[in-house]
Design an enzyme around this catalytic site. Structure first.
Site, PDB file in Angstrom:
ATOM      1  N   HIS A   1     -13.203   2.162   9.340  1.00  0.00           N
ATOM      2  CA  HIS A   1     -13.220   0.701   9.278  1.00  0.00           C
ATOM      3  C   HIS A   1     -13.715   0.116  10.599  1.00  0.00           C
ATOM      4  CE1 HIS A   1      -9.885   0.710   5.965  1.00  0.00           C
ATOM      5  NE2 HIS A   1     -10.879   1.529   5.702  1.00  0.00           N
TER       6      HIS A   1
ATOM      7  N   ASP B   1     -12.630  -1.759  -2.044  1.00  0.00           N
ATOM      8  CA  ASP B   1     -12.624  -1.761  -0.576  1.00  0.00           C
ATOM      9  C   ASP B   1     -14.086  -1.770  -0.148  1.00  0.00           C
ATOM     10  OD1 ASP B   1     -12.845  -0.653   2.125  1.00  0.00           O
ATOM     11  OD2 ASP B   1     -10.700  -0.256   1.997  1.00  0.00           O
TER      12      ASP B   1
ATOM     13  N   HIS C   1     -15.203   1.325   1.813  1.00  0.00           N
ATOM     14  CA  HIS C   1     -15.227   2.536   0.996  1.00  0.00           C
ATOM     15  C   HIS C   1     -16.391   2.510   0.017  1.00  0.00           C
ATOM     16  CE1 HIS C   1     -10.570   2.972   1.622  1.00  0.00           C
ATOM     17  NE2 HIS C   1     -11.255   2.972   2.740  1.00  0.00           N
TER      18      HIS C   1
ATOM     19  N   GLU D   1      -7.388   2.685  -5.668  1.00  0.00           N
ATOM     20  CA  GLU D   1      -8.366   2.147  -4.722  1.00  0.00           C
ATOM     21  C   GLU D   1      -9.677   2.936  -4.758  1.00  0.00           C
ATOM     22  OE1 GLU D   1      -6.730   1.878  -0.778  1.00  0.00           O
ATOM     23  OE2 GLU D   1      -8.637   1.317   0.114  1.00  0.00           O
TER      24      GLU D   1
ATOM     25  N   TYR E   1       0.371   7.741   2.212  1.00  0.00           N
ATOM     26  CA  TYR E   1      -0.841   8.571   2.181  1.00  0.00           C
ATOM     27  C   TYR E   1      -0.607   9.994   1.668  1.00  0.00           C
ATOM     28  CZ  TYR E   1      -2.988   4.946   5.111  1.00  0.00           C
ATOM     29  OH  TYR E   1      -3.497   3.769   5.595  1.00  0.00           O
TER      30      TYR E   1
ATOM     31  N   ASP F   1     -14.965   7.395   5.905  1.00  0.00           N
ATOM     32  CA  ASP F   1     -14.148   6.180   5.870  1.00  0.00           C
ATOM     33  C   ASP F   1     -13.744   5.789   7.293  1.00  0.00           C
ATOM     34  OD1 ASP F   1     -12.319   4.199   5.381  1.00  0.00           O
ATOM     35  OD2 ASP F   1     -10.805   5.503   4.490  1.00  0.00           O
TER      36      ASP F   1
ATOM     37  N   HIS G   1      -9.918  -4.789  -0.397  1.00  0.00           N
ATOM     38  CA  HIS G   1      -9.823  -4.639   1.057  1.00  0.00           C
ATOM     39  C   HIS G   1     -11.162  -5.043   1.646  1.00  0.00           C
ATOM     40  CE1 HIS G   1      -6.518  -1.403   0.381  1.00  0.00           C
ATOM     41  NE2 HIS G   1      -6.022  -2.630   0.358  1.00  0.00           N
TER      42      HIS G   1
ATOM     43  N   HIS H   1      -4.131   5.510  -3.357  1.00  0.00           N
ATOM     44  CA  HIS H   1      -5.340   6.338  -3.339  1.00  0.00           C
ATOM     45  C   HIS H   1      -5.278   7.311  -4.512  1.00  0.00           C
ATOM     46  CE1 HIS H   1      -5.772   5.635   1.273  1.00  0.00           C
ATOM     47  NE2 HIS H   1      -5.847   4.534   0.565  1.00  0.00           N
TER      48      HIS H   1
ATOM     49  N   HIS I   1       0.860  -1.181   0.000  1.00  0.00           N
ATOM     50  CA  HIS I   1       0.000   0.000   0.000  1.00  0.00           C
ATOM     51  C   HIS I   1       0.896   1.231   0.000  1.00  0.00           C
ATOM     52  CE1 HIS I   1      -3.075   2.895   0.826  1.00  0.00           C
ATOM     53  NE2 HIS I   1      -4.022   1.979   0.920  1.00  0.00           N
TER      54      HIS I   1
ATOM     55  N   GLU J   1      -8.224  -4.764   6.755  1.00  0.00           N
ATOM     56  CA  GLU J   1      -7.557  -3.563   7.284  1.00  0.00           C
ATOM     57  C   GLU J   1      -8.362  -3.055   8.471  1.00  0.00           C
ATOM     58  OE1 GLU J   1      -5.776  -1.255   3.425  1.00  0.00           O
ATOM     59  OE2 GLU J   1      -7.881  -1.002   3.881  1.00  0.00           O
TER      60      GLU J   1
HETATM   61 ZN   LIG Z   1     -10.396   3.102   4.493  1.00  0.00          ZN
HETATM   62 ZN   LIG Z   2      -6.066   2.465   1.161  1.00  0.00          ZN
END
Ligand SMILES: [Zn+2]
Ligand SMILES: [Zn+2]
Length: 281
Positions: A226, A174, A177, A140, A66, A224, A211, A103, A63, A256
């Site tokens: 999780h 994901d 998401h 993603e 960010y 977002d 994901h 991303h 991954h 995740e």
């Molecule tokens: Zn996320």
């Molecule tokens: Zn991600």
């Protein structure tokens, strides 16, 4: 194949050791600190330790950091992002990692069309600078918060259609998401419909990883957050559709979910893995 995102604290190979202990079929790592620009130098020792622990039948997904924003309107930030992404891809090539998840970035008010265009041109520049790469860059799906791109499947399809080398660009779904972005996963039938839409818009050959996260926030919330599997707004019937799906079951499905010790003393990864494995038919 089911696996988790694992920590590389203490060295990249630690994730592989833990993956074996958890009997994972696949694993995801950050190959550098995900909140910093400065790249980790891959020493010969780190590479040796990695190769020694690497098992061919257990694919690794990376991954990307960010901070990378290929859609950034600021040219300096975009240049920095392009350089950082090249370095991410180089590390993947060195480590034998076939999929890098990224991303799509945020247009910060410049508008979606401008943002998508910048993502496409940035990817082309990254790929021109690495002509022989084999790692597939997978954009993603996002929750679509604020000016974030890739909250729709159409954004992802548009980027793939318009890059110079579409074979080097894929998609990572994901579940949390998708759900937050408004794609319904609130039951088995809704999930089948959403997965059919993924196939219609993207084609399964584009989807190289997914994901698997539950969502703390409701359908269409664009937030977002999780949650552990079965503890959020996505029911287990939806996860059963995903893990037993004829195509999805063949690619890395990565948890995740938050890391901590569960009330029963096991790690939450062990608990979430057991729940997903229990859904397999
Ligand atoms: Zn996320
Ligand atoms: Zn991600």
């Amino acid at each position: 194949m089911i696996g988790c995102h694992l920590s590389v604290a203490g060295g990249l190979h630690h994730a592989l050791v833990e993956a074996a202990a958890l009997k994972l079929e696949c694993v995801q790592v950050f190959t550098q600190n995900q909140r910093q620009w400065k790249a980790r130098r891959l020493t010969r020792e780190a590479l040796d330790l990695w190769r020694r622990r690497r098992v061919a039948r257990r694919p690794v997904v990376s991954h990307a950091g960010y901070l990378i924003n290929l859609a950034a309107a600021d040219p300096a930030l975009r240049r920095r992002s392009i350089a950082a992404l090249r370095s991410e891809l180089r590390r993947c090539e060195a480590l034998g990692i076939g999929v890098l998840v990224l991303h799509g970035g945020a247009h910060n008010g410049a508008g979606e069309a401008h943002g998508l265009d910048r993502v496409i041109r940035s990817i082309n520049r990254v790929h021109r600078g690495l002509p022989d790469g084999s790692t597939v860059l997978c954009l993603e799906t996002t929750a679509g918060a604020g000016t974030t791109l890739c909250g729709t499947l159409e954004h992802l399809a548009f980027i793939r259609r318009n890059v110079d080398e579409p074979g080097r660009v894929g998609v990572c779904l994901d579940t949390a998401h998708l759900f937050a972005a408004g794609y319904d996963l609130s039951g088995a039938a809704q999930t089948q419909d959403t997965l059919q839409r993924c196939e219609a818009v993207l084609g399964w050959d584009a989807v190289r990883a997914a994901h698997i996260n539950d969502s703390k926030t409701p359908l269409g919330s664009r937030r977002d957050r999780h949650e552990h599997i079965g503890h959020g707004h996505i029911p287990l019937e939806a996860f059963a559709e995903v893990v037993n799906h004829a195509y999805l079951r063949t690619i890395p499905l990565i948890l995740e979910t938050p890391k901590a010790v569960a009330p029963d003393g096991r790690s939450w990864d062990e608990v979430n893995l057991a729940v997903l494995r229990g859904l397999l038919e």
